[in-house]
Design an enzyme around this catalytic site. Structure first.
Site, PDB file in Angstrom:
ATOM      1  CB  VAL A  43       8.762  22.006 -20.168  1.00 16.69           C
ATOM      2  CG1 VAL A  43       9.765  21.853 -21.310  1.00 16.69           C
ATOM      3  CG2 VAL A  43       7.352  22.213 -20.717  1.00 16.69           C
TER       4      VAL A  43
ATOM      5  CB  THR B  18       3.200  27.728 -26.503  1.00 19.78           C
ATOM      6  OG1 THR B  18       3.961  28.614 -25.674  1.00 19.78           O
ATOM      7  CG2 THR B  18       2.187  28.518 -27.302  1.00 19.78           C
TER       8      THR B  18
ATOM      9  CE1 TYR C 137       0.042  26.987 -16.933  1.00 22.72           C
ATOM     10  CE2 TYR C 137       0.783  27.890 -14.836  1.00 22.72           C
ATOM     11  CZ  TYR C 137       0.748  26.855 -15.746  1.00 22.72           C
ATOM     12  OH  TYR C 137       1.418  25.695 -15.486  1.00 22.72           O
TER      13      TYR C 137
ATOM     14  CB  SER D 221       4.900  26.912 -10.212  1.00 25.14           C
ATOM     15  OG  SER D 221       5.153  27.244 -11.560  1.00 25.14           O
ATOM     16  CD  GLU D 222       8.284  30.946 -12.043  1.00 24.08           C
ATOM     17  OE1 GLU D 222       8.954  31.987 -11.943  1.00 24.08           O
ATOM     18  OE2 GLU D 222       8.542  30.032 -12.836  1.00 24.08           O
TER      19      GLU D 222
ATOM     20  CG  PHE E 203      -6.171  20.775  -8.440  1.00 24.39           C
ATOM     21  CD1 PHE E 203      -5.721  21.243  -9.668  1.00 24.39           C
ATOM     22  CD2 PHE E 203      -7.163  21.503  -7.787  1.00 24.39           C
ATOM     23  CE1 PHE E 203      -6.265  22.395 -10.242  1.00 24.39           C
ATOM     24  CE2 PHE E 203      -7.702  22.648  -8.357  1.00 24.39           C
ATOM     25  CZ  PHE E 203      -7.252  23.097  -9.577  1.00 24.39           C
TER      26      PHE E 203
ATOM     27  N   GLY F  42       8.748  26.753 -26.740  1.00 24.47           N
ATOM     28  CA  GLY F  42       7.354  26.666 -27.157  1.00 24.47           C
ATOM     29  C   GLY F  42       6.671  25.355 -26.792  1.00 24.47           C
TER      30      GLY F  42
HETATM   31  C1  COA Z   1       6.732  26.825 -16.744  1.00 24.01           C
HETATM   32  C2  COA Z   1       7.152  25.863 -17.861  1.00 24.01           C
HETATM   33  C3  COA Z   1       6.134  24.740 -17.971  1.00 24.01           C
HETATM   34  C4  COA Z   1       7.210  26.669 -19.171  1.00 24.01           C
HETATM   35  O1  COA Z   1       7.472  25.778 -20.251  1.00 24.01           O
HETATM   36  P1  COA Z   1       8.170  26.289 -21.600  1.00 24.01           P
HETATM   37  O2  COA Z   1       8.082  25.158 -22.580  1.00 24.01           O
HETATM   38  O3  COA Z   1       9.474  26.862 -21.299  1.00 24.01           O
HETATM   39  O4  COA Z   1       7.190  27.449 -22.062  1.00 24.01           O
HETATM   40  P2  COA Z   1       7.126  28.089 -23.518  1.00 24.01           P
HETATM   41  O5  COA Z   1       8.458  27.953 -24.201  1.00 24.01           O
HETATM   42  O6  COA Z   1       5.947  27.552 -24.266  1.00 24.01           O
HETATM   43  O7  COA Z   1       6.870  29.590 -23.129  1.00 24.01           O
HETATM   44  C5  COA Z   1       5.836  30.370 -23.644  1.00 24.01           C
HETATM   45  C6  COA Z   1       6.043  31.792 -23.194  1.00 24.01           C
HETATM   46  O8  COA Z   1       5.906  31.855 -21.781  1.00 24.01           O
HETATM   47  C7  COA Z   1       7.079  32.430 -21.196  1.00 24.01           C
HETATM   48  N1  COA Z   1       7.342  31.696 -19.977  1.00 24.01           N
HETATM   49  C8  COA Z   1       7.332  30.369 -19.812  1.00 24.01           C
HETATM   50  N2  COA Z   1       7.634  30.049 -18.548  1.00 24.01           N
HETATM   51  C9  COA Z   1       7.830  31.213 -17.886  1.00 24.01           C
HETATM   52  C10 COA Z   1       8.156  31.526 -16.563  1.00 24.01           C
HETATM   53  N3  COA Z   1       8.356  30.557 -15.647  1.00 24.01           N
HETATM   54  N4  COA Z   1       8.275  32.816 -16.239  1.00 24.01           N
HETATM   55  C11 COA Z   1       8.086  33.779 -17.172  1.00 24.01           C
HETATM   56  N5  COA Z   1       7.760  33.531 -18.463  1.00 24.01           N
HETATM   57  C12 COA Z   1       7.635  32.260 -18.810  1.00 24.01           C
HETATM   58  C13 COA Z   1       8.166  32.191 -22.220  1.00 24.01           C
HETATM   59  O9  COA Z   1       9.224  33.100 -22.081  1.00 24.01           O
HETATM   60  C14 COA Z   1       7.419  32.348 -23.526  1.00 24.01           C
HETATM   61  O10 COA Z   1       7.271  33.737 -23.781  1.00 24.01           O
HETATM   62  P3  COA Z   1       7.263  34.299 -25.285  1.00 24.01           P
HETATM   63  O11 COA Z   1       6.093  33.626 -25.956  1.00 24.01           O
HETATM   64  O12 COA Z   1       7.094  35.751 -25.091  1.00 24.01           O
HETATM   65  O13 COA Z   1       8.568  33.880 -25.868  1.00 24.01           O
HETATM   66  C15 COA Z   1       8.549  25.266 -17.590  1.00 24.01           C
HETATM   67  O14 COA Z   1       9.467  26.318 -17.503  1.00 24.01           O
HETATM   68  C16 COA Z   1       8.620  24.415 -16.338  1.00 24.01           C
HETATM   69  O15 COA Z   1       8.396  23.219 -16.413  1.00 24.01           O
HETATM   70  N6  COA Z   1       8.944  25.030 -15.182  1.00 24.01           N
HETATM   71  C17 COA Z   1       9.136  24.332 -13.929  1.00 24.01           C
HETATM   72  C18 COA Z   1       7.877  23.622 -13.449  1.00 24.01           C
HETATM   73  C19 COA Z   1       6.712  24.561 -13.333  1.00 24.01           C
HETATM   74  O16 COA Z   1       6.802  25.654 -12.806  1.00 24.01           O
HETATM   75  N7  COA Z   1       5.578  24.099 -13.844  1.00 24.01           N
HETATM   76  C20 COA Z   1       4.324  24.833 -13.791  1.00 24.01           C
HETATM   77  C21 COA Z   1       3.541  24.305 -12.666  1.00 24.01           C
HETATM   78  S1  COA Z   1       2.035  25.218 -12.457  1.00 24.01           S
END
Ligand code: COA
Length: 400
Positions: free
Chosen positions: A85, A96, A124, A119-120, A400, A93
């Site tokens: 994102v 989500t 998930y 990644s973290e 992947f 969200g």
């Molecule tokens: C990880 C990522 C995709 C999350 O996207 P986002 O749109 O911010 O996620 P959401 O707003 O839908 O979050 C949903 C919930 O997850 C939590 N959450 C999301 N990312 C999180 C993270 N990195 N660490 C901890 N909690 C996280 C949010 O706080 C939220 O919690 P809540 O429902 O209690 O409020 C985004 O931060 C990102 O692109 N990060 C960098 C790239 C990455 O790591 N991608 C994943 C590769 S596997």
């Protein structure tokens, strides 16, 4: 706040979505040359996009594959191969909404499992993914690593060029087979996405009594070629064999290459039997153990029915799946299989915890001790351990 829309991507949007993914992972901008290399592995198909003011702000991508489950059945699965994102739209969200759309799509396609590399670890679980497999990184000292006489001898190993590797490896990987729970088919699209990496790798093929049966891809690192210090490390990213002899043969090859001071192998199975093959077991040093594959049971009844169970008393498990509520309910698992039941539950757990048990990586007793499983009958975790036990550790072995 819903100032964005989430929908399947359409033809022509893939490069912009690739850019969003790259930026979210702090990769350099996508120039024409890079896109040329990556576009074949990144079609519009199976991309969920998020858009704000018609601009892409998020992407969740998947590839159709199939995964081996305990007992050897291979079930349709999705490899979730890119999630991101845009930094100025996080925590609203977007992920989500994309996960909801993507899991709905996977259900519609009849895919039983979904898997990803996270990644973290904090992201998930809320979407029903749990740590399905773990792996280890190792550092091996060629100078200390002498094989015992009892270790498998292995066969012949030959080096091949990167163009030969591109031709040969897809078929060789197929021939090796999905030997462990958690291993996945590598679709042509996966191989296409790897083509640009091949030129940086050295590839060697192992031949056993029945022909080619293993390969390794590695990269020289930390090259010091200034006398008196002449040494190099090898980073092994991919090593697959159809049997233990092939795996041992490839390790023997790596450990006798001249000038190599260290072999670093990443993401190896936790039960790789190399250390006990060595005279000096400390030549094999584990440098890290971490989560490898996060697994989601998209269709819980189908997933539970697909795997096998050992002998033992049946157990009734209540599964809670708030994200895909149709999966929630009680399931009876026993030596004859698994299915829904009206019986009272003996264990209660969330669907992400079921994913941790499913491929055989974790024990129910461990997860009950950790508070992740509620034992409504005191001996139920032990009985579940007995039923779910697998002869080999699960492992994916595909990035992947
Ligand atoms: C990880 C990522 C995709 C999350 O996207 P986002 O749109 O911010 O996620 P959401 O707003 O839908 O979050 C949903 C919930 O997850 C939590 N959450 C999301 N990312 C999180 C993270 N990195 N660490 C901890 N909690 C996280 C949010 O706080 C939220 O919690 P809540 O429902 O209690 O409020 C985004 O931060 C990102 O692109 N990060 C960098 C790239 C990455 O790591 N991608 C994943 C590769 S596997």
């Amino acid at each position: 706040m819903t100032d964005f829309v989430v929908r399947p991507a359409v033809e022509g949007e893939q490069r912009a979505l690739f850019e969003v993914l790259g930026r979210s992972l702090h990769a350099p901008p996508v120039d024409d040359e890079r896109w040329e290399k990556r576009s074949a592995g990144w079609p519009a198909d199976r991309k969920v996009g998020a858009f704000a003011d018609k601009q892409p702000i998020g992407v969740a991508s998947s590839v159709g594959t199939a995964m081996t489950v305990p007992g050897g059945k291979v079930v349709p699965a999705a490899a979730v191969d890119g999630v991101g994102v845009r930094a100025d739209h996080t925590r609203r969200g977007v992920l989500t909404a994309m996960m909801r759309e993507q899991l709905g799509d996977l259900q519609a396609r009849g895919e039983v499992l979904a898997a990803l590399h996270a990644s973290e670890t904090t992201i998930y679980g809320r979407f029903g993914y749990g740590i399905g497999t773990r792996s280890q990184d190792v550092s091996v000292s060629p100078r200390r690593a002498r094989f015992r006489d009892s270790a498998p001898a292995g066969g012949q190993v030959r080096l091949i060029s990167s163009s030969e590797a591109i031709e040969l490896l897809p078929e060789l990987y197929r021939r090796i087979g999905l030997r462990r729970p958690g291993m996945i088919e590598r679709p042509q699209r996966w191989w296409s996405s790897q083509t640009h990496r091949m030129k940086d790798l050295v590839v060697a093929v192992h031949t056993g009594p029945d022909g080619d049966d293993g390969f390794v891809a590695y990269q020289p690192q930390d090259r010091v070629m200034k006398p008196p210090e002449m040494r190099i490390a090898l980073a092994v990213h991919n090593l697959h064999g159809a049997n233990t002899a092939a795996v041992a043969g490839l390790w023997r090859f790596l450990l006798k290459i001249d000038l190599v001071g260290e072999v670093r192998a990443f993401g190896r199975p936790l039960d790789e039997p190399l250390a006990p093959m060595l005279v000096d077991t400390r030549a094999w040093r584990v440098t890290d153990v971490s989560d490898e594959l996060w697994v989601r049971l998209v269709d819980v009844p189908a997933a539970l029915a697909a795997r096998s169970y050992r002998d033992g008393d049946p157990v009734v498990i209540e599964v809670r799946d708030p994200f895909l509520p149709a999966n929630s309910g009680c399931y009876r698992i026993g030596p004859d299989g698994a299915g829904r039941t009206d019986e009272l539950p003996q264990l209660r757990l969330d669907v992400d915890v079921l994913a941790m048990l499913y491929l055989g990586e974790w024990q129910a007793t461990t997860l009950a001790a950790a508070g992740r499983i509620e034992a409504l009958q005191a001996d139920a975790p032990e009985r579940a351990d007995e039923l779910l036990r697998t002869p080999t550790r699960p492992w994916c072995g595909t990035g992947f």
